[in-house]
Design a protein around this motif. Structure first.
Motif, mmCIF file in Angstrom:
data_model
loop_
_atom_site.group_PDB
_atom_site.id
_atom_site.type_symbol
_atom_site.label_atom_id
_atom_site.label_comp_id
_atom_site.label_asym_id
_atom_site.label_seq_id
_atom_site.Cartn_x
_atom_site.Cartn_y
_atom_site.Cartn_z
ATOM 1 N N ASP A 1 16.108 -8.248 -6.801
ATOM 2 C CA ASP A 1 17.514 -7.950 -6.523
ATOM 3 C C ASP A 1 17.718 -6.887 -5.457
ATOM 4 O O ASP A 1 18.740 -6.235 -5.406
ATOM 5 C CB ASP A 1 18.268 -7.607 -7.814
ATOM 6 N N GLY A 2 16.731 -6.721 -4.583
ATOM 7 C CA GLY A 2 16.900 -5.799 -3.474
ATOM 8 C C GLY A 2 15.559 -5.277 -3.002
ATOM 9 O O GLY A 2 14.506 -5.777 -3.417
ATOM 10 N N VAL A 3 15.608 -4.273 -2.132
ATOM 11 C CA VAL A 3 14.394 -3.632 -1.648
ATOM 12 C C VAL A 3 14.082 -2.476 -2.599
ATOM 13 O O VAL A 3 14.958 -1.685 -2.925
ATOM 14 C CB VAL A 3 14.583 -3.099 -0.212
ATOM 15 N N TYR A 4 12.847 -2.406 -3.040
ATOM 16 C CA TYR A 4 12.407 -1.383 -3.985
ATOM 17 C C TYR A 4 11.501 -0.365 -3.290
ATOM 18 O O TYR A 4 11.015 -0.602 -2.183
ATOM 19 C CB TYR A 4 11.622 -2.037 -5.135
ATOM 20 N N THR A 5 11.250 0.732 -4.009
ATOM 21 C CA THR A 5 10.352 1.763 -3.469
ATOM 22 C C THR A 5 8.934 1.230 -3.268
ATOM 23 O O THR A 5 8.180 1.758 -2.473
ATOM 24 C CB THR A 5 10.308 2.974 -4.419
ATOM 25 N N THR A 6 8.570 0.210 -4.037
ATOM 26 C CA THR A 6 7.353 -0.565 -3.759
ATOM 27 C C THR A 6 7.532 -1.915 -4.445
ATOM 28 O O THR A 6 8.558 -2.155 -5.089
ATOM 29 C CB THR A 6 6.070 0.153 -4.230
ATOM 30 N N ASP A 7 6.565 -2.795 -4.293
ATOM 31 C CA ASP A 7 6.700 -4.130 -4.874
ATOM 32 C C ASP A 7 6.870 -4.038 -6.399
ATOM 33 O O ASP A 7 5.941 -3.610 -7.097
ATOM 34 C CB ASP A 7 5.445 -4.945 -4.531
ATOM 35 N N PRO A 8 8.042 -4.414 -6.919
ATOM 36 C CA PRO A 8 8.258 -4.279 -8.366
ATOM 37 C C PRO A 8 7.300 -5.145 -9.187
ATOM 38 O O PRO A 8 7.138 -4.928 -10.385
ATOM 39 C CB PRO A 8 9.714 -4.736 -8.551
#
Ligand code: ADP
Ligand code: ASP
Ligand code: MG
Length: 411
Positions: free
Chosen positions: A177-184
């Motif tokens: 659901d978006g860009v995360y601090t790293t690959d969720p």
């Protein structure tokens, strides 16, 4: 009518049911008064399957034929999406890249977009058509043949269309659901970002974060496209997802914004190369001519006039690289005593605009890796990133350790 670009990635069009879901969402924007350009990827897994066919048929394949094969997945989803919309009484038709025509250079398998004439599609919108469905990832080269834009290239198709048609927004629908601090998917503590600066997204993408293709971010930055990443599986409002935008004063001021990784790395060492002026040119010239994308480079301290030269490149280019340097050796242009290729490595990187003003970021990274007993093989840095090459078996551990060390789970 204002124009919207909506791009649906592989998992968002993986089944007929999901195509219907995506089409409903498009229908809602049409009902809201937009003309919509829909960019579709191939159904998930299709492009990998097609690449596999090509590599099995011809390991050092002719890239023009590779493009002929791997572009076909998008043709299927474009037609199916147009049919689905028609079934919903939304006036739509599909376009393949060459029909637009989306013009590219002729760098097959990684072509660059040169021009997207808007006339054909605008004329259809003028006649009352509501949705143009365009096959992503593909175009027509200046050699007159079908080209593809590199893996993940539908993102770039979408942003390029948004720029050419001056779309109000470019929405990238994907499976997170978006860009995360790293690959969720590999770090449970990863945190979704509401906004991310173009420059940080550019680095994260180029260092392996698959969520957007690097070139799409470059184009969005250059043409100031309003770019949003959001999930195709959830209902949301206008604030959902992640907005990729110009750096703003109120953005998070942390040293590190995110952690990226790339499994697709190999380390190649030429053992005992003569250490003399021109040796790097003699090695990396033929590699460039062979189309090998060299990333990191290290030269060891030389002993008795000889040295080891190590570089990294994508795993699937190792054969090409070996051939290029062996041919150069046979021609007497370089001399080395042996070649060792290690394909069990990966690259892990930290990225952040804040690094410009924070000292000691690299040291903290190395400390965190040391605490996990992870050995670093190669290091590279730039103003806003630090990358290390490590054994692939430690990849997830390294990503999680760095995410913890820079406290990225905290907002
Ligand atoms: P699509 O098929 O929709 O183009 P991709 O597989 O190309 O989707 O990209 C989405 C994937 O990117 C996610 O499933 C996620 O595993 C991966 N990813 C890597 N880094 C990040 C990140 N920082 N934020 C979000 N997703 C990421
Ligand atoms: N189908 C292509 C790929 O898997 C392009 C894309 O999905 O963006 O790389
Ligand atoms: Mg993608």
């Amino acid at each position: 009518m204002p124009i919207l670009v909506m791009k649906f990635g592989g998992t968002s069009v993986a089944t007929l049911d999901r195509i219907r879901r995506a089409a409903k969402r498009v229908g809602r924007e049409v009902a809201g008064g937009y003309d919509v350009i829909v960019i579709v990827s191939a159904m998930s897994g299709e492009t990998n399957k097609l690449v596999g066919y090509v590599e099995e048929t011809s390991p050092l394949f002719d890239a023009r034929e590779y493009d002929a094969v791997v572009s076909s997945g998008e043709n299927v989803t474009a037609g199916l999406m147009a049919l689905t919309l028609q079934e919903m009484d939304v006036s739509a038709r599909s376009w393949q890249g060459w029909q637009v025509p989306l013009k590219t250079n002729s760098a097959h398998a990684s072509a660059r977009i040169e021009e997207i004439p808007t006339g054909n599609i605008l004329a259809k919108f003028g006649e009352g058509m509501k949705v143009a469905v365009v096959a992503g990832f593909q175009g027509i080269g200046d050699d007159g043949r079908i080209t593809t834009l590199g893996r993940g290239g539908s993102d770039t198709t979408a942003v390029a269309f948004a720029a050419s048609f001056k779309a109000e927004r470019c929405d990238i629908f994907t499976d997170v659901d978006g860009v995360y601090t790293t690959d969720p998917r590999i770090c449970g503590k990863a945190r979704k970002l509401d906004k991310i600066a173009f420059e940080e997204m550019l680095e994260l993408a180029s260092l392996g974060a698959k969520v957007l293709q690097t070139r799409s971010v470059e184009l969005a930055m250059r043409y100031n496209v309003k770019l949003r990443v959001l999930s195709s599986f959830e209902e949301h409002n206008d604030e959902a997802g992640t907005l990729v935008c110009a750096e703003e004063d109120n953005m998070e001021s942390k040293a590190v914004a995110g952690v990226a990784y790339s499994k697709d790395e190999a380390k190649v060492t030429l053992i005992s190369v003569a250490d003399r002026p021109g040796v790097s040119a003699a090695i990396f010239g033929p590699l460039a001519d062979a189309g090998v994308n060299v990333d990191m480079i290290v030269q060891n301290i030389s002993e008795e006039g000889r040295t080891d030269m190590t570089f990294s490149c994508p795993t699937n280019q190792v054969k090409r690289a070996e051939k290029a340097v062996n041919d150069a050796k046979a021609r007497g242009e370089i001399n080395f005593h042996g070649l060792v290729a290690d394909t069990e490595v990966c690259k892990v990187s930290i990225v952040g605009i804040g690094m410009r003003s924070h000292a000691g970021v690299a040291a903290r990274m190395f400390q965190a890796l040391r605490d996990e007993n992870i050995n670093i093989k190669v290091i590279t840095t730039s103003e806003i990133k630090v990358s290390v090459l490590i054994d692939r078996k430690y990849m997830e551990l390294a990503v999680q350790a760095l995410h913890d060390a820079f406290e990225l789970e905290k907002g």
